[in-house]
Design an enzyme around this catalytic site. Structure first.
Site, PDB file in Angstrom:
ATOM      1  N   SER A 185       0.800  -1.230   0.000  1.00 45.83           N
ATOM      2  CA  SER A 185       0.000   0.000   0.000  1.00 45.83           C
ATOM      3  C   SER A 185       0.828   1.274   0.000  1.00 45.83           C
ATOM      4  O   SER A 185       0.376   2.308  -0.468  1.00 45.83           O
ATOM      5  CB  SER A 185      -0.922   0.008   1.212  1.00 45.83           C
ATOM      6  OG  SER A 185      -0.174  -0.096   2.411  1.00 45.83           O
ATOM      7  N   HIS A 213      -4.981  -3.781  -2.268  1.00 41.89           N
ATOM      8  CA  HIS A 213      -4.637  -2.748  -3.259  1.00 41.89           C
ATOM      9  C   HIS A 213      -4.482  -3.318  -4.663  1.00 41.89           C
ATOM     10  O   HIS A 213      -4.006  -2.624  -5.554  1.00 41.89           O
ATOM     11  CB  HIS A 213      -3.356  -2.018  -2.843  1.00 41.89           C
ATOM     12  CG  HIS A 213      -3.565  -1.163  -1.642  1.00 41.89           C
ATOM     13  ND1 HIS A 213      -3.921   0.166  -1.714  1.00 41.89           N
ATOM     14  CD2 HIS A 213      -3.514  -1.458  -0.320  1.00 41.89           C
ATOM     15  CE1 HIS A 213      -4.067   0.658  -0.503  1.00 41.89           C
ATOM     16  NE2 HIS A 213      -3.816  -0.310   0.368  1.00 41.89           N
ATOM     17  N   LYS A 244     -11.644   0.144  -1.592  1.00 38.00           N
ATOM     18  CA  LYS A 244     -10.715   0.773  -2.539  1.00 38.00           C
ATOM     19  C   LYS A 244     -11.310   0.658  -3.947  1.00 38.00           C
ATOM     20  O   LYS A 244     -12.110   1.497  -4.335  1.00 38.00           O
ATOM     21  CB  LYS A 244      -9.338   0.147  -2.377  1.00 38.00           C
ATOM     22  CG  LYS A 244      -8.878   0.291  -0.902  1.00 38.00           C
ATOM     23  CD  LYS A 244      -7.500  -0.195  -0.649  1.00 38.00           C
ATOM     24  CE  LYS A 244      -7.194  -0.364   0.836  1.00 38.00           C
ATOM     25  NZ  LYS A 244      -7.352   0.837   1.654  1.00 38.00           N
TER      26      LYS A 244
HETATM   27  N1  PMP Z   1      -5.000  -4.270   4.129  1.00 35.59           N
HETATM   28  C1  PMP Z   1      -4.281  -3.331   3.501  1.00 35.59           C
HETATM   29  C2  PMP Z   1      -3.042  -3.738   2.784  1.00 35.59           C
HETATM   30  C3  PMP Z   1      -4.680  -1.998   3.523  1.00 35.59           C
HETATM   31  O1  PMP Z   1      -3.955  -1.061   2.898  1.00 35.59           O
HETATM   32  C4  PMP Z   1      -5.879  -1.654   4.214  1.00 35.59           C
HETATM   33  C5  PMP Z   1      -6.383  -0.227   4.262  1.00 35.59           C
HETATM   34  N2  PMP Z   1      -5.500   0.763   4.095  1.00 35.59           N
HETATM   35  C6  PMP Z   1      -6.587  -2.656   4.860  1.00 35.59           C
HETATM   36  C7  PMP Z   1      -6.126  -3.948   4.783  1.00 35.59           C
HETATM   37  C8  PMP Z   1      -7.839  -2.331   5.636  1.00 35.59           C
HETATM   38  O2  PMP Z   1      -8.893  -2.047   4.775  1.00 35.59           O
HETATM   39  P1  PMP Z   1     -10.071  -1.032   5.137  1.00 35.59           P
HETATM   40  O3  PMP Z   1      -9.485   0.349   5.170  1.00 35.59           O
HETATM   41  O4  PMP Z   1     -11.026  -1.213   4.041  1.00 35.59           O
HETATM   42  O5  PMP Z   1     -10.605  -1.426   6.474  1.00 35.59           O
END
Ligand code: PMP
Length: 398
Positions: A185, A213, A244
């Site tokens: 990410s 992602h 996302k």
């Molecule tokens: N896994 C990864 C790699 C993420 O980047 C994120 C959110 N930034 C999440 C899980 C969590 O997802 P959410 O924000 O939809 O709760």
């Protein structure tokens, strides 16, 4: 000593930012002008720091489905999936996810965090081992810490290091969960999943991949890095988010292991929280269909990614290693990163400011992300904002 002492570093940083009048964390989006433009902290900007990869947050079909669901099923489920919170649409979305990923089983969670943290904390327990990539997302770290399993980190995307650690486990490999991500990410780099899968085939263990992602971005059908690298059968659990590329909120886990149906009733972040609202499920179901019906969104996303990546490189910025919908500019000096973030906002581009410990390593990042909804002209405007920055590495642009 007080309970509050440990918050002093955060209090200090906030005070420092307040003094210079910059508020990068929790910047307020005051008004949307289009799916990719808004007023943020009083500035009209192109949104270049969202995860709206396929640009579906304002898709008319998604909005209509969400509106109808609210009218027919109400604003919330008011309960857990285990109790009153399983509606027919939650079950349908699980079936649709299973079909899309070509897996037998799927679980829908209320957030991506609940999915990734929940699965990481539940699959392995005391007496088991978790081997995870050192740059894993906070939700995965939270999960593995809660699990009670022995935690072994391997160097980011270093397959040799992973192999060495798996080899040392001996018979304990049978009780081992390996955790990696698809696209990471922060820097937007892709996991070497084909090589990781080969190591897993040689040594054993179960493999969980967080494709938060990469869903909708890679692979012929948009299933992510596992599809792109041809190793879907080697991945035991794929987890991810609706927040996302699907433009909503919620998370999922898919798997061919029939035990997933039992795991469902052991994951605390599934049991002890209310299920996703009907509107969220409805728009997500439409977005999942559009992701499949409109591969041109993926093509546009990658065209935009290339344009931004090459443009930033030409301006002399230190960009992440691979072209990706996430393009991060690395900045050694934290204060400069804060200043630049603010200058970009004033010149019409909102990006994410990421500072240690949230960024990998000791550097700060200006993390940009593109959307299929950006026009080439908007990407140019983001680049024009970057061109205003005083960049010592850029020669003529300085
Ligand atoms: N896994 C990864 C790699 C993420 O980047 C994120 C959110 N930034 C999440 C899980 C969590 O997802 P959410 O924000 O939809 O709760």
């Amino acid at each position: 000593m007080s309970l509050f002492d440990k918050f002093q570093p955060i209090i200090d940083i906030r005070a420092e930012l307040d003094r210079v009048g910059i508020m990068p964390f929790g910047a307020v989006t005051e008004k949307f002008l289009s799916p990719t433009e808004a007023v943020v902290n009083g500035h009209e900007v192109i949104l270049a720091g969202t995860n709206n990869y396929l640009g579906l947050t304002f898709d008319p079909e998604c909005i209509t489905a969400a509106r109808t669901a609210i009218e027919e099923q109400g604003t919330g489920t008011t309960g857990s999936r285990m109790a009153n919170g399983t509606f027919a649409e939650h079950v349908r979305l699980e079936q649709e996810l299973a079909v899309f990923f070509n897996k037998q089983h799927a679980i829908v969670f209320s957030t991506g965090y609940a999915a990734t943290m929940g699965m990481a904390s539940t699959l392995a327990g005391p007496g088991d081992v978790i081997v995870l990539d050192a740059d894993s997302h906070a939700s995965l770290y939270d999960g593995v810490r809660l699990s009670g399993a022995e935690i072994i980190r391997f160097r980011h995307s270093d397959v040799g290091d992973l192999e060495k650690r798996l080899r040392r486990l001996g018979e304990r490999i049978d009780n081992t969960l390996i955790i990696v991500e698809g696209i990471y990410s922060m820097l937007g780099d892709r996991s070497p999943l084909a090589e990781i899968a080969a190591v897993k085939r040689r040594y054993g263990g179960l493999l969980l991949v967080d494709e938060a992602h990469s869903l909708g971005m890679l692979g012929d059908h948009g299933r992510g890095v596992a599809e792109e690298q041809g190793v879907e059968d080697d991945v035991d659990f794929i987890v991810g988010t609706f927040s996302k590329s699907l433009g909503a909120i919620g998370g999922y886990c898919v798997s061919n292991h029939p035990q997933l149906e039992a795991v469902r009733f052991a994951v605390r972040s599934y049991i002890f929280t209310a299920s996703p609202s009907p509107s969220v499920i409805a728009s997500t179901r439409v977005a999942l269909r559009l992701l499949q019906e409109r591969p041109e969104l993926r093509d546009r996303l990658w065209d935009n990614a290339r344009q931004l990546y090459i443009g930033l490189q030409e301006l002399g910025f230190q960009v992440s290693p691979q072209v990706s919908p996430v393009v991060a500019v690395t900045i050694e000096d934290r204060d400069q990163a804060i200043r630049w973030w603010n200058q970009l906002l004033q010149h019409g581009a909102y990006v994410n400011l990421v500072m240690p410990p949230a960024s990998p390593g000791d550097h700060s990042l200006l993390r940009c992300s593109v959307s299929a909804a950006h026009t080439p002209g908007q990407i140019d405007r983001i680049l024009e904002a970057f061109a205003t920055l005083e960049n010592p590495a850029a020669g003529d642009n300085a």
